[in-house]
Design a protein around this motif. Structure first.
Motif, PDB file in Angstrom:
ATOM      1  N   GLU A   1     -59.811  30.676  15.193  1.00  0.00           N
ATOM      2  CA  GLU A   1     -58.656  30.124  15.899  1.00  0.00           C
ATOM      3  C   GLU A   1     -59.100  28.909  16.712  1.00  0.00           C
ATOM      4  O   GLU A   1     -60.138  28.950  17.372  1.00  0.00           O
ATOM      5  CB  GLU A   1     -58.069  31.181  16.841  1.00  0.00           C
ATOM      6  CG  GLU A   1     -57.288  32.277  16.126  1.00  0.00           C
ATOM      7  CD  GLU A   1     -56.189  31.724  15.226  1.00  0.00           C
ATOM      8  OE1 GLU A   1     -55.397  30.881  15.718  1.00  0.00           O
ATOM      9  OE2 GLU A   1     -56.152  32.091  14.035  1.00  0.00           O
ATOM     10  N   PRO A   2     -58.319  27.823  16.681  1.00  0.00           N
ATOM     11  CA  PRO A   2     -58.709  26.674  17.508  1.00  0.00           C
ATOM     12  C   PRO A   2     -58.575  26.991  18.991  1.00  0.00           C
ATOM     13  O   PRO A   2     -57.634  27.672  19.406  1.00  0.00           O
ATOM     14  CB  PRO A   2     -57.714  25.584  17.093  1.00  0.00           C
ATOM     15  CG  PRO A   2     -56.564  26.304  16.471  1.00  0.00           C
ATOM     16  CD  PRO A   2     -57.093  27.579  15.899  1.00  0.00           C
TER      17      PRO A   2
ATOM     18  N   ARG B   1     -62.887  22.073  17.269  1.00  0.00           N
ATOM     19  CA  ARG B   1     -62.070  23.274  17.128  1.00  0.00           C
ATOM     20  C   ARG B   1     -62.502  24.357  18.112  1.00  0.00           C
ATOM     21  O   ARG B   1     -61.691  25.123  18.628  1.00  0.00           O
ATOM     22  CB  ARG B   1     -62.182  23.801  15.691  1.00  0.00           C
ATOM     23  CG  ARG B   1     -61.160  24.869  15.340  1.00  0.00           C
ATOM     24  CD  ARG B   1     -61.312  25.239  13.866  1.00  0.00           C
ATOM     25  NE  ARG B   1     -60.339  26.227  13.448  1.00  0.00           N
ATOM     26  CZ  ARG B   1     -59.131  25.941  12.984  1.00  0.00           C
ATOM     27  NH1 ARG B   1     -58.737  24.687  12.898  1.00  0.00           N
ATOM     28  NH2 ARG B   1     -58.316  26.913  12.613  1.00  0.00           N
TER      29      ARG B   1
ATOM     30  N   ALA C   1     -65.501  20.993  13.517  1.00  0.00           N
ATOM     31  CA  ALA C   1     -65.713  22.386  13.931  1.00  0.00           C
ATOM     32  C   ALA C   1     -66.029  22.458  15.419  1.00  0.00           C
ATOM     33  O   ALA C   1     -65.539  23.342  16.130  1.00  0.00           O
ATOM     34  CB  ALA C   1     -66.848  23.005  13.110  1.00  0.00           C
TER      35      ALA C   1
END
Ligand code: 7RM
Length: 507
Positions: free
Chosen positions: A109-110, A16, A13
């Motif tokens: 969204e990454p 990301r 996470a």
């Protein structure tokens, strides 16, 4: 955190979001944690209430709270409820992860980042000074973790991969968090210790989940080899196809046992040599593709250019050969800097042998160019596959009120590979009873239990060079009982202490 799924999720996470993670092993002390948090300027800490470790409970939140007393820049603490043990939560700073997740959007969204943008910082010990925060990049590191995983282990679509390392170390980063997942592999993640509740734990897990690829450290192999044979014999290990070893040189006995009792002589063993700094495997057999030689890492991976040099930096050409292991050219996965101290990065890795990356390891090369890593040639000691810097341990011991000065060296140990012993000069007129216990208390406070010493040896002086440097080489030779090869000690500042120490060690 302990080895809970949320640790892995937290790592991914963070990536990301385009943020930088720095995973700190749960066995470190509050002081060690605070130093690392401050060094990398961390803003958010993610932790457990407590962790299970064998039959012990580790109070991670409490350790974090203590660390944050000296880390004022941390803005938030996210806490996973794991044991439901009692913890204190600071209003406005501390948040329960499950409460935040209830309100969080499932969409994220990454963030797009550049290839050279940092992905993580990971601390490791060196021969001098404080631990170094090695900084790895997004594209280069991930490429290296992914390609080396694929090439070395040769895991196929339906295989089950299990790396028993903790994500707090580089092996867990590259061969749990990144390599296998970048390749879509299915893997086992293990929160526990090899010997609890019984020494059958590893073998039962392999049996239960039909593990095909098993990657562990020689220290674990030796510890399990020392247990009753029924533990390994009673499990069905027929799913295994490939075995891996990492973290320290594997001795012949452990290699044979791993091959016979675990692999039933049908699984290639990949002995993978690499470092926190290299990001991924550098020298290894490619499972089923290149030859296995007991206790040899064998050949460099494509693109890796190892070279052996003598102490003056001259290349040792031809085979067989033995020398200091360097790498001649850069590779995608190499750490780009030590966070906050690029000069130290240049100094540590590129100044000993100018123009080459120096690994700190010694190696032999056989007639066919296969490498066998012999171990560290600097003041780093490999205890149970963990890198411990002698300087760090000495700094902690020197805080002891009854100790003037100390020197720490590694001695061979049946299970741990090496263990630490400390030579100390006691403070005159201070009572110094229970020295081993009190020294280990200080080490546990400053670093963590992994750096505890096995023995404390009281001496009146430590062998020093005329410029005042402790000659650990001399102490190492004496404690390895290699008194005949001490070399010339007459140039020491205090040659007389050598005889004294030899006498004490004999007694
Ligand atoms: C992956 C890891 C690095 C040090 C390294 C060596 C030793 C690692 C092997 C090995 C002999 C091996 N990273 N080492 N793998 N020695 N054979 N297959 O362990 O940064 O924590 O340690 O570990 O001395 O320099 S690490």
């Amino acid at each position: 955190m302990s080895m809970v799924p949320e640790l892995l999720i937290g790592v991914l996470a963070t990536a990301r979001l385009g943020a930088v993670h720095s995973v700190i092993f749960g066995g470190f002390s509050a002081k060690a944690l605070s130093e690392r948090i401050n060094d990398c300027d961390a803003k958010i800490v993610i932790t457990n209430d407590e962790a299970y470790r064998g039959n012990k409970i580790i109070p991670l939140k409490e350790i974090t709270d203590e660390a944050l007393e000296n880390s004022p820049n941390v803005e938030a603490v996210l806490c996973l409820e794991r044991t439901k043990g009692k913890v204190s939560m600071k209003n406005g700073r501390d948040f329960w992860l499950h409460e935040l997740l209830e309100k969080a959007s499932p969409q994220c969204e990454p963030e797009q980042v550049n290839s050279e943008d940092p992905l993580f910082i990971l601390y490791t010990s060196g021969s001098t000074g404080k631990p170094k925060g090695l900084q790895h990049t997004t594209a280069g590191y991930m490429l290296w973790a992914s390609e080396t995983y694929k090439n070395v282990f040769q895991a196929q679509e339906d295989d089950i991969f299990w790396c028993s390392a903790d994500i707090g170390w580089i092996t867990g980063h590259s061969y749990i968090a990144y390599g296998p997942l970048l390749n879509g592999s299915t893997q086992v993640m293990f929160e526990g210790v090899p010997t609890w509740p019984t020494p059958a734990r590893f073998w039962e897990i392999i049996d239960k989940y039909k593990v095909t690829h098993f990657y562990t450290a020689p220290t674990a192999i030796r510890a399990l080899e020392a247990c009753e044979p029924e533990f390994v014999e009673n499990a069905d290990l027929s799913s295994l196809k490939v075995l891996g070893s990492v973290g320290e040189p594997i001795n012949e006995e452990a290699w044979e046992w791993y091959n016979e009792k675990v692999g039933k002589k049908k699984c290639p063993i990949v002995d993978t040599w690499w470092q926190t700094e290299t990001g991924g495997i550098m020298i290894s057999t490619l499972a089923g593709k290149t030859p296995v030689i007991p206790c040899h890492a064998t050949l460099p991976l494509p693109g890796v250019a190892p070279i052996l040099v003598d102490n003056d930096g001259n290349e040792i050409k031809g085979n067989p050969a033995e020398g200091n292991l360097c790498i001649q050219r850069p590779w995608p996965g190499m750490a780009r800097t030590i966070y906050g101290d690029h000069d130290r990065y240049k100094q540590t890795y590129f100044s000993t042998y100018p123009g080459k990356y120096f690994t700190g390891d010694g190696a032999k090369r056989d007639n066919k160019g296969n490498y066998r890593i012999t171990g560290r040639v600097d003041d780093v000691i490999n205890v149970s596959g963990h890198r411990i810097g002698t300087a760090e341990v000495e700094d902690a011991i020197n805080e002891h009120e009854a100790i003037v000065e100390s020197a720490v060296v590694g001695v061979p140990h049946d299970i741990k590979g090496e263990s630490l012993i400390a030579f100390i000069i006691p403070m005159p007129h201070k009572k110094s009873e229970h020295l081993l216990e009190s020294v280990n208390t200080i080490i546990t406070e400053h670093i963590g239990a992994i750096a505890k010493v096995e023995k404390v040896i009281t001496v009146s002086g430590l062998p020093k060079t005329r410029s005042g440097k402790i000659m650990r080489r001399v102490l190492r030779k004496i404690s390895h009982n290699e008194i005949d090869s001490l070399g010339d000690t007459s140039t020491l500042l205090n040659p007389e202490v050598v005889d004294e120490i030899i006498k004490i060690m004999k007694e």
